[in-house]
Design a protein around this motif. Sequence first.
Motif, short mmCIF file in Angstrom:
data_model
loop_
_atom_site.label_atom_id
_atom_site.label_comp_id
_atom_site.label_asym_id
_atom_site.label_seq_id
_atom_site.Cartn_x
_atom_site.Cartn_y
_atom_site.Cartn_z
N GLU A 134 14.56 13.13 20.49
CA GLU A 134 13.09 13.16 20.55
C GLU A 134 12.48 12.36 19.39
N ARG A 135 13.31 12.06 18.39
CA ARG A 135 12.77 11.46 17.18
C ARG A 135 13.20 10.00 16.99
N ILE A 136 13.66 9.37 18.06
CA ILE A 136 14.07 7.96 17.95
C ILE A 136 12.88 7.12 17.47
N THR A 169 9.88 4.03 13.13
CA THR A 169 8.83 4.01 12.11
C THR A 169 9.44 3.87 10.72
N LEU A 170 10.49 4.65 10.47
CA LEU A 170 11.13 4.59 9.15
C LEU A 170 11.67 3.18 8.89
N LYS A 171 12.25 2.56 9.93
CA LYS A 171 12.76 1.19 9.75
C LYS A 171 11.61 0.22 9.50
N ALA A 172 10.51 0.44 10.23
CA ALA A 172 9.34 -0.43 10.03
C ALA A 172 8.80 -0.31 8.61
N LEU A 173 8.93 0.89 8.03
CA LEU A 173 8.42 1.11 6.68
C LEU A 173 9.39 0.59 5.62
N GLY A 174 10.55 0.14 6.09
CA GLY A 174 11.49 -0.47 5.14
C GLY A 174 12.66 0.41 4.76
N ALA A 175 12.91 1.47 5.53
CA ALA A 175 14.06 2.32 5.23
C ALA A 175 15.33 1.61 5.67
N SER A 176 16.34 1.64 4.82
CA SER A 176 17.62 1.06 5.21
C SER A 176 18.32 2.03 6.16
N ASN A 177 19.34 1.52 6.85
CA ASN A 177 20.09 2.38 7.77
C ASN A 177 20.66 3.59 7.02
N ARG A 178 21.15 3.33 5.83
CA ARG A 178 21.75 4.41 5.03
C ARG A 178 20.70 5.48 4.72
N GLU A 179 19.49 5.03 4.38
CA GLU A 179 18.44 6.00 4.05
C GLU A 179 18.05 6.83 5.27
N VAL A 180 18.01 6.16 6.44
CA VAL A 180 17.67 6.90 7.66
C VAL A 180 18.75 7.94 7.96
N ARG A 215 22.47 5.54 17.43
CA ARG A 215 21.94 4.80 18.59
C ARG A 215 20.55 4.26 18.28
N GLY A 216 19.74 5.05 17.58
CA GLY A 216 18.40 4.61 17.22
C GLY A 216 18.44 3.45 16.25
N LEU A 217 19.40 3.49 15.33
CA LEU A 217 19.50 2.43 14.33
C LEU A 217 19.92 1.11 14.94
N LEU A 227 18.79 -0.06 17.60
CA LEU A 227 17.62 -0.68 18.21
C LEU A 227 16.81 -1.38 17.15
N SER A 228 16.01 -2.35 17.58
CA SER A 228 15.06 -2.94 16.63
C SER A 228 13.97 -1.89 16.41
N PRO A 229 13.23 -1.96 15.29
CA PRO A 229 12.17 -0.97 15.06
C PRO A 229 11.21 -0.88 16.24
N VAL A 230 10.91 -2.03 16.85
CA VAL A 230 9.96 -2.04 17.97
C VAL A 230 10.51 -1.26 19.15
N GLU A 231 11.77 -1.53 19.48
CA GLU A 231 12.39 -0.83 20.62
C GLU A 231 12.46 0.66 20.34
N ALA A 232 12.82 1.00 19.10
CA ALA A 232 12.94 2.42 18.75
C ALA A 232 11.60 3.12 18.88
#
Lengths: 289, 380
Positions: free
Chosen positions: B282-284, B289-300, B366-368, B370-375
């Motif tokens: 539900e939170r993909i 959003t987190l990726k768009a804000l600049g979160a790295s995969n590790r941080e997510v 799986r969410g990571l 995706l591109s931020p837009v797709e997610a």
Amino acid sequence: MNKTDTSDRGTLLTRPRNHARAVGRESLPAGVSAKDCRPTTTHYLAVPSVIALRDVSKIYQRGAQVVKALDGINLTVPERGMVALVGASGSGKSSLLHVIGAMDRPTAGEVIVAGQSLSARSEASLTSFRRQTVGFVFQSFNLIPNLDALENVMLPMEFNGVARDARRRRAKELLSRVGLAQRLNHKPRELSGGEQQRVAIARALANDPPLILADEPTGNLDSKTGQMIYELLKEIATERTVIVVTHAEPLAQLADRIVYIKDGRLTSHDESAAPHDPPLNQERSKPYV
Amino acid sequence: MVVVVLLSIVTGFLALMVQASFASRAQVSGMEGRIRTLIELREAGAFGTGGFGGDKPVGEEHFSVDTLQAVLRTPSARHLARVDEYVYKPEVDPSKKNAYAMVIGLHPGAALRAIGEVDYENARIVAGRSLAAEDENANVAIVGRLYAEQRLGLADPSALEGVERHIVFNKQSFRVIGIYTTANDFGDNHVFIPIAAFRETFNPGKKLSKIFVTVDSVANVERVVADLKSIPEADVVTAPESVSTARVTLGTLAVASTYAAVLLFAIGAVLTVFVMILSTRERICEIGTLKALGASNREVVLQFLSEAFTMSALGGAGALLLAAPLTAVVGRVLGVPMEFDRDVVLLILVGSMVFAALGSIYPVIRGLRLSPVEAMRRTA
């Protein structure tokens, strides 16, 4: 037109100190010419640009269908001011915004933002770029529901390695500047649409990026609140570049420049308007100095 | 919040059922030990659980309290962990449906060994209470479920709580303080009374019907049996084949309860993973959003893992709150003494956290991808 009180925002809306260096004229890609930037062509090469796109295309494959979202876009945007990207639904304006913000990769062409070429950069590098160079404002706000307003604004700074006390202080200041000093500890569900969008704007400014990209920021708001949000963005645009995607013409008129897009191509005027309507941006075009 | 409640329920019931399985296993193991160390003494020549064929008139009885004393005087008496005496009196009333009932006298604290169709049945109290030390000289009785239903009119054992029932034997009134069941009609047709009251009511003289001896360890059973066989009026029953059968049966039960525990753990793990996958899917959009804000995969990943750990820890605390009070209830319903085992709780909490992490990491990865837009398009 109702103006919101933005008299005390100035100091918080400043760009990073190295921004001017980052967006110097030398960042323009070779081959970007005046014709790419109608109708304000004559002014573009005279001012530093923050965005330069050359022959940018974006093609999606949807099953057997090929969708050309962007088709050979050439565009430069100067380092201050508000640009409205206007077009019908499906015209490619959001795709263009996503490519500029490194949220999506172009299929072809060159994208230079704040002096940084985004072509052939790794995912990690694009993440770092988004963190430091771009602030996003989304139509549906996209606040993190479990975090309160203050924590939402602190989040990009946390990713940027800002110390906890410093990011807390700055987040409070930013929220205060957008008029939410009394709503710091409210969760998104406890805020109105307009308040949520103001939190999102404060969040976009958290790392003091030179570029703010807003994708239909008033799409989920009533007209009065939408007007306030636009005025806030306009205020922010005095110190940095703000690109706003919209199909609300009246709000687009607030922008310093309007860029029309249709079928993935930039056009010189609103081709969906009646033939006798003059292109809005031709009347409003002015040098970005 | 919903996820924490779901995890609490899943983990709580899992803890409860795994605990019940382990308690059953412990009980089976204890039963096995007891069976292997339990020796029955019955009157020489008698047969069956009811001691048929050995009933001698008062004054002529051979199997008696003297036999009991003889048992206690054997050379290996120090290896006797417990000695219980029982005396039976058939109560036959052809006018009743359950014409053949049995009154059994025993010391409070001795096992309620009901005489079943084939073998002894362990009785389980379903209403009221069992005989206690203070009942040694009291006229009180524990009756079987069938006896209560057909002779006392208590179709529902719980009805005993609100009424007082008495049984009269030889003009002696006995207050019914509890109802037991063996889940077997034949076994549920007895009345247990304190042995002192039995002697006073039925005047059996020194007669005993059974003596059950529990040896302190399996290693000493052979020696004790040899000594007991030297008592002429008693037959010693330790049928090796019975013990062997019981061992096989109990061994099967022990394996079954282990499988049950493992199965329950697996079901709990699957449910936990399922809850976390659903809640994280539900939170993909949030990942975008987190990726768009600049979160790295590790941080997510760290962000979602820390949330999963926090939620499962809160779920674990909720599970404890849920399971602890239910332990006694489930123990009573299953007839298995259950105590909250710290190791089991720890195992389940750690398991829950690990599986919660696994459940959340899959959709995050799986969410990571995706591109931020797709997610962000997934649910936004």
